[in-house]
Enzyme design. Structure first.
Site, PDB file in Angstrom:
ATOM      1  N   ARG A 268       0.893  -1.273   0.145  1.00 61.38           N
ATOM      2  CA  ARG A 268       0.164  -0.052   0.106  1.00 61.38           C
ATOM      3  C   ARG A 268       0.803   1.379  -0.048  1.00 61.38           C
ATOM      4  O   ARG A 268       1.413   1.772   1.023  1.00 61.38           O
ATOM      5  CB  ARG A 268      -0.911  -0.102   1.149  1.00 61.38           C
ATOM      6  CG  ARG A 268      -1.940   1.032   1.276  1.00 61.38           C
ATOM      7  CD  ARG A 268      -2.675   1.078   2.556  1.00 61.38           C
ATOM      8  NE  ARG A 268      -1.855   2.025   3.518  1.00 61.38           N
ATOM      9  CZ  ARG A 268      -2.017   2.001   5.033  1.00 61.38           C
ATOM     10  NH1 ARG A 268      -2.641   1.301   5.230  1.00 61.38           N
ATOM     11  NH2 ARG A 268      -1.296   2.916   5.455  1.00 61.38           N
ATOM     12  N   HIS A 272      -3.857   4.736   4.241  1.00 60.73           N
ATOM     13  CA  HIS A 272      -5.087   3.932   4.352  1.00 60.73           C
ATOM     14  C   HIS A 272      -6.302   4.721   3.587  1.00 60.73           C
ATOM     15  O   HIS A 272      -7.152   4.041   3.007  1.00 60.73           O
ATOM     16  CB  HIS A 272      -5.587   3.732   5.792  1.00 60.73           C
ATOM     17  CG  HIS A 272      -6.766   3.032   6.080  1.00 60.73           C
ATOM     18  ND1 HIS A 272      -7.061   1.899   5.797  1.00 60.73           N
ATOM     19  CD2 HIS A 272      -7.814   3.321   6.649  1.00 60.73           C
ATOM     20  CE1 HIS A 272      -8.289   1.289   6.161  1.00 60.73           C
ATOM     21  NE2 HIS A 272      -8.689   2.333   6.528  1.00 60.73           N
ATOM     22  N   TYR A 281       3.935   5.429  11.015  1.00 60.98           N
ATOM     23  CA  TYR A 281       4.328   4.210  11.194  1.00 60.98           C
ATOM     24  C   TYR A 281       4.801   3.396   9.950  1.00 60.98           C
ATOM     25  O   TYR A 281       5.112   2.221  10.340  1.00 60.98           O
ATOM     26  CB  TYR A 281       2.838   3.419  11.749  1.00 60.98           C
ATOM     27  CG  TYR A 281       1.676   3.685  10.740  1.00 60.98           C
ATOM     28  CD1 TYR A 281       0.727   4.590  10.976  1.00 60.98           C
ATOM     29  CD2 TYR A 281       1.688   2.835   9.745  1.00 60.98           C
ATOM     30  CE1 TYR A 281      -0.421   4.847   9.871  1.00 60.98           C
ATOM     31  CE2 TYR A 281       0.764   2.974   8.531  1.00 60.98           C
ATOM     32  CZ  TYR A 281      -0.260   3.819   8.902  1.00 60.98           C
ATOM     33  OH  TYR A 281      -1.310   4.005   7.974  1.00 60.98           O
TER      34      TYR A 281
END
Lengths: 374, 335, 453
Positions: A268, A272, A281
């Site tokens: 990814r 998100h 993160y």
């Protein structure tokens, strides 16, 4: 081909542990794989160019939608940046009579299934809870509840088997979803009933901020055989390998061989959703590693190697992507806000006295205000 | 005293709970490095470590079920369910296990579990992120259910919930996460099960909880222009409900309006209206009225302003109980 | 061409403001749609802002390094007005992972949206028909058939209970008032507290036996005796209160030499061989009826609800009677049609019933004017309180022998005082005085009646 299928043994994964099915390396070179190759023997230059166009359009739609969100025209957008090959490669393997059940990130699959660009938008703009009639394109409304769709795909497939038709169902879900109980239950049911379903897991390494290592301490593809479902682990950024793997799984399903699990390993590259902050993160080095495995770059290099990356092709793809982006923007801004009383529509298929009364009361209430609807 | 947002007030409450009792552990998705999707657990994993602020795999049933196991072992688990609409995979563990274990074991096993749930709408979201499922849980014996409406209560109530030996469903009004208010750590907190009169008035008792307390207060302020004095009661606790406070208010005003975002039929408003009618029948000048979400699933973002009770719908109900012209009286005249 | 301002958009993480780090364009630059025009800082990362329009930058509204609130304009761009929808700048919101986010609180005073249509529809008293249109009615719809709005199928309905509110029902129950018999003065016929009290007052002379004691068992201090207030006494008290607090009452007095009436009574009694013998009360009653014919305003009542004064032609004469249980006021119906003997019979009959506690409810109803014989207690005069629903009450004092002017000299005469209380809304002072004077004149010289009829 037939020999490969007959040799399938549910107790062992089709790919050797730790390996990845691949036909196109990150630097664009073809990788030999005698088992996979026959499944994409028909992908000629024209088909390759079409895949290149698909990947480029889908990426461009993603970029444009992100811009629209930043401009306040969409509530949110879940980018599929980096996952184009996994979605296009698998979706282009489907027949019109197959049915797919996806998560909210599969806008690339939707595009390939024939969902119009305009129909991609209502859910993210917030004008409706779905953008299209599932029966028009053989694709259910994307599931927002994680993993629920795997059970739905299994049930649909069971229905096909009961009817005796050779249509198949595909469940698309991510690595995070594999932790949900529904997904395990779906695999139990699919195996027990030999349902013609393909479990297509895009392992993009992230579930919001949780890394795949939290969901699985071994490759995800290793789970399915324990349920009695043969499994393939494929390079998700390799559009040809993905297509081959999906075709294998679909053929198996159509011939009564039951379910197959495909883990498409990808990454990814975006957040998100548009309001996420992956900087908190994601390790930038890891991201850079994956940038070097970009699915479109490698296909471009491959086309170039074949002498197919002509100015003509470039221009044609540019036109495609520009037109798609323009259509996305136009359609987004043209979406009408829903009428107030439509909040009561379609709760039931048959009349419901309590609801009818609420609707009448609210309608009378709105009528009393000065100015237009609310 | 510090000015904090409601979200940060909860963060502070969690921090103090982790400091005060080393059996307290947090368990939820994305609560570690990310600090939670609303940043409510921001900084806690860094300060208390990965054994006390635990990132969970994506599985709500497992989050709750694992908490049951931890509770058996003597921990005080604080689960986070990322959004209201995701609580359902965990529903079985909550109602069949968490709620019943104390009863099943004749008190031998305690479930001092807190389940934090951001709830409610008004954030322009996609499906399943704006639910108000509190009635499923108030209907379940063995659970306590609370909802804060402001930063001071958020701080105090999360600490009380964690300290309670009973399982507590802690509903956080997510659209109020950014609301700021003074938080006084030294203030004596009222009991967790108590309601509070947040605005005094003489003509109507307006009962609300969670996200709609602020809306109720706005409505009361606007009602001043109509010459109506509205008393606003923040229920705070949904199971048990502090009926004494509501009753005292209605005995004085004679009129009750209850508001909640959750759907109308079988919602908490029905319980409050019914009980108050029983207790205050001979003081009622008008039937109790509920202003609620419609009996539809939560709609798309562009329609949510119709679904959610707003100031105008609340004051229309106030007009009804005051015997003034209102939308229903208009309906009857034209019928 | 028009100049549009682009505001700092939502950037996620619940931030309400962000620092503008650098501009990627300058004033006068042409920008394309989605071209990056600035970089802003979030908690950890730089975010690029794409231009929402194609056009020319006319003004940069914020210096680099400045922290800008979400929703504040940062750049002005001149755009060609294209055909098609103009992207409006939506109100600032706190962005969330899953949607637009909640609106940033504006801080304006909360206000209702105006509804003039509603107010217009409710000008004046609501003219709603009987409660037939109520949607709360027990309508049984066929299964599957939608009942939209307030559907009323009158044929299938049961009779409804009278409209009232719980506190008023309780009051009615406590007072023994049957709501079915009460006319509601509230909206849509709702029975109000006042309606119930009025009804209770009118029935104050009911002969229902007093309720049994409710205070049994309660200890009382030694010097105190507690008598429960029930039945007749309660109703009387309520009637007094209702009367005293609704009608403005005034009293006028007249003392007359009634000696000729006393002498007449001797002769009247001698003439009558059967039936009751007429007494002073009978003559006063007859005189009153004659006086009413001349001042009819005295035989009336104030109708608040209708905003009218109701005048009766018939005189139903109330005769206040003291009984063991308290005051009762039975009436002599159509007293104006009776001669003095018939009146005497009627009064005698009523007195007997009252003493026996057998006054019928019918006898207690319908009074239009009242006489109270306070003279039997030896009292000269008083300020009688009106019976609710009437405009006048005449108290007749005791007859006593007093020195009085008679034919130019002082003589002992039979003198009594008449006290007339009246409802000043219905009757003015002059009317009351005239009325009283007429009665007095008849008592002073019964023959003058011939000039009055």
């Amino acid at each position: 081909m037939l020999r490969s299928l007959d040799q399938l043994d549910p107790s062992t994964p089709m790919s050797a542990p730790g390996s990845l099915l691949q036909l196109l390396s990150p630097d664009g070179r073809r990788v030999p794989d005698p088992e996979l190759e026959p499944w994409v023997a028909d992908v000629d230059p024209a088909a390759l160019a079409a895949l290149y166009d698909d990947l480029s359009v889908i990426r461009r739609l993603d970029v444009e939608a992100t811009a629209l969100q930043r401009q306040g025209e969409l509530g949110l957008w879940p980018p599929l940046l980096g996952q184009e090959a996994a979605q296009v490669g698998s979706a282009r393997a489907l027949r019109a009579d197959d049915f797919v059940f996806t998560s909210y990130r599969e806008n690339g699959v939707a595009y390939c299934r024939g969902v119009s660009i305009a129909q991609l938008l209502p859910v993210w703009r917030g004008t409706a809870l779905s953008g299209w009639n599932p029966y028009d394109v053989g694709m259910a409304t994307p599931a927002v509840i994680i993993g629920a769709q795997t059970l739905h795909a299994t049930g649909y497939a069971l229905g096909c088997a009961i009817e005796g038709v050779d249509s198949a169902a595909v469940a698309y879900f991510g690595d995070g979803a594999t932790s949900q109980g529904d997904v395990s239950e779906a695999m139990v049911f699919a195996a027990s009933f030999a349902a013609p379903v393909v479990f297509f897991c895009q392992n993009n390494h992230w579930a919001i901020s949780e890394p795949v290592g939290l969901q699985a301490t071994r490759p995800i593809a290793d789970r399915a055989p324990a349920f009695g479902i043969p499994s393939m682990r494929v390079d998700g950024n390799d559009v040809l390998a993905v297509m081959a793997a999906t075709r294998i799984a679909l053929e198996r399903a159509r011939r009564g061989g039951g379910p197959t699990f495909i883990e498409a390993v990808t990454y990814r590259m975006g957040p998100h959703t548009t309001s996420d902050d992956p900087g908190r993160y994601v390790d930038p080095d890891e991201k850079a590693e994956w940038a070097a495995k970009d699915p479109i770059d490698r296909l471009e290099r491959h086309l170039d190697d074949l002498g197919l990356l002509t100015d003509g092709l470039r221009r044609s793809v540019q036109r495609s992507t520009d037109a798609a982006a323009a259509e996305l923007r136009r359609a987004c801004l043209a979406l009408p806000d829903p009428a107030a009383l439509s909040v009561f529509d379609h709760v039931y298929a048959e009349p419901h006295s309590g609801l009818d009364r609420q609707r009448a009361e609210y309608s009378a209430y709105l009528d009393l205000f000065d100015g237009s609807d609310s | 005293m510090t000015a904090l947002t409601l979200a940060k007030a909860i963060t502070l409450g969690l921090r103090r709970s982790l400091e005060a009792d080393d059996r307290v552990v947090l368990l939820g998705e994305d609560i570690g490095k990310l600090g939670g999707v609303f940043r409510v657990t921001d900084g806690l994993q860094a300060d208390f470590g990965v054994r006390r602020v635990i990132d969970a795999p994506l599985a709500e049933s497992a989050i709750v079920g694992t908490a049951v196991g931890l509770a058996f072992r003597g921990f005080r688990p604080v689960c986070e369910i990322q959004f209201d609409g995701f609580i359902y995979p965990g529903f079985d563990q909550i109602v069949a296990q968490v709620a019943k274990l104390h009863y099943r074991t004749a008190g031998a096993v305690r479930m001092p579990i807190t389940i934090r749930v951001p709830f409610g709408g008004g954030i322009g979201a996609v499906e399943h992120h704006s639910e108000s499922p509190e009635a499923y849980f108030t209907h379940t014996s063995g659970l306590r259910v609370v909802s804060c409406s402001n930063p001071q209560d958020a701080y105090a109530m999360v600490r009380q919930a964690i300290a309670s030996d009973d399982p507590v469903l802690f509903f956080e009004p997510k659209r109020r996460y950014w609301a700021t208010g003074e938080v006084d750590e030294e203030a004596v907190a009222p009991p967790l099960g108590s309601a509070r009169v947040v605005r005094q008035g003489a003509d109507v008792t307006l009962v609300a909880y969670g996200p709609l307390v602020a809306t109720a207060l706005d409505a009361a302020l606007a009602a001043v222009e109509d010459g109506i004095s509205v008393e606003v009661v923040d229920l705070r606790s949904l199971s048990p409900v502090d009926f004494d406070t509501v009753e005292a208010s209605v005995r004085a005003t004679g009129r009750l309006v209850v508001v909640h975002e959750a759907q109308h039929f079988g919602g908490l408003g029905a319980e409050v209206a019914s009980t108050i009618t029983e207790r205050c029948f001979f003081h009622l000048e008008a039937p109790p009225v509920r202003v609620t979400g419609f009996d539809t699933p939560y709609p798309a973002a562009k329609l949510e302003r119709h679904f959610l009770p707003d100031l105008d719908r609340i004051l229309d109900a106030v007009d009804r109980v005051m015997g003034r012209a209102n939308s229903l009286s208009a309906l009857e005249v034209t019928a | 061409m028009s100049v549009r301002e682009f505001a700092m958009p939502d950037l996620g993480e619940g931030l309400t403001e962000s620092e503008l780090v650098s501009w990627e364009v300058a004033v006068g630059d042409t920008v394309e749609l989605n071209q990056v025009i600035a970089e802003v800082e979030t908690a950890k990362a730089l975010v690029q802002l794409p231009s929402p329009w194609a056009g020319t930058v006319t003004r940069l509204l914020v210096e680099p390094g400045i922290v800008v609130r979400v929703g504040s304009p940062i750049v002005a761009i001149e755009v060609a007005d294209a055909a098609g929808p103009v992207p409006a700048q939506p109100p600032a919101r706190n962005a969330v992972l899953v949607g637009y986010g909640p609106p940033v609180e504006g801080g304006e005073r909360p206000q209702r949206r105006s509804r003039t249509a509603l107010l217009e529809r409710h000008e004046g008293p609501s003219a709603a028909p009987e409660p037939a249109a109520e949607s709360e009615a027990a309508v049984v719809a066929e299964p599957g058939r939608a009942v939209a709005g307030p559907a009323a199928e009158l044929g299938a309905r049961r009779a409804e209970r009278p409209r009232s509110t719980p506190p008023v029902r309780k009051l009615a129950a406590d007072r023994g008032v049957r709501l079915e018999l009460v006319r509601g003065s509230g909206e849509r016929g709702t029975i109000t507290r006042d309606d119930v009290l009025r009804s209770a007052a009118e029935a104050a002379t009911s002969t229902a036996p007093p309720r049994t004691d409710t205070g049994v068992g309660r200890s009382t201090p030694p010097d105190e005796t507690r008598v429960p207030v029930t039945g007749v006494r309660r109703r009387t008290a309520e009637a007094m209160v209702a009367s005293a607090f609704t009608a403005p009452q005034a009293t006028v007095f007249l003392t007359v030499d009634a000696t000729p009436t006393v002498e007449l009574l001797d002769r009247l009694r001698a003439r009558r061989r059967e039936g009751a013998r007429p007494g002073l009360l009978s003559v006063v009653a007859k005189a009153l009826c004659v006086a009413v014919a001349r001042t009819p305003e005295m035989n009336a009542r104030w109708d608040e609800a209708a905003g009218e004064i109701v005048r009766w032609r018939t005189v139903n004469l109330g005769i206040a009677a003291a009984t063991d249980r308290g005051l009762v006021v039975p009436t002599v119906p159509r007293a104006n049609e009776l001669d003095v003997d018939a009146i005497a019979d009627a009064i005698a009959s009523l007195s007997e019933s009252a003493r026996a506690g057998a006054t019928t409810p019918e006898a207690l109803r319908g009074g239009t004017i009242t006489i109270s014989n306070v003279g039997v207690f030896g009292v000269d005069a008083g300020t009688p309180i009106l019976v609710p629903g009437q405009a006048a009450i005449l108290a007749v004092g005791a007859l006593s022998r007093r020195p009085w002017e008679h034919r130019g000299e002082i003589a002992l005469r039979s003198v009594l005082t008449l006290s007339l209380s009246f409802d000043h809304r219905v009757v003015d002072g002059q009317q009351a005085a005239t009325f009283l004077a007429d009665i007095g004149a008849i008592l002073a010289e019964p023959g003058v009646v011939l000039t009055m009829l």
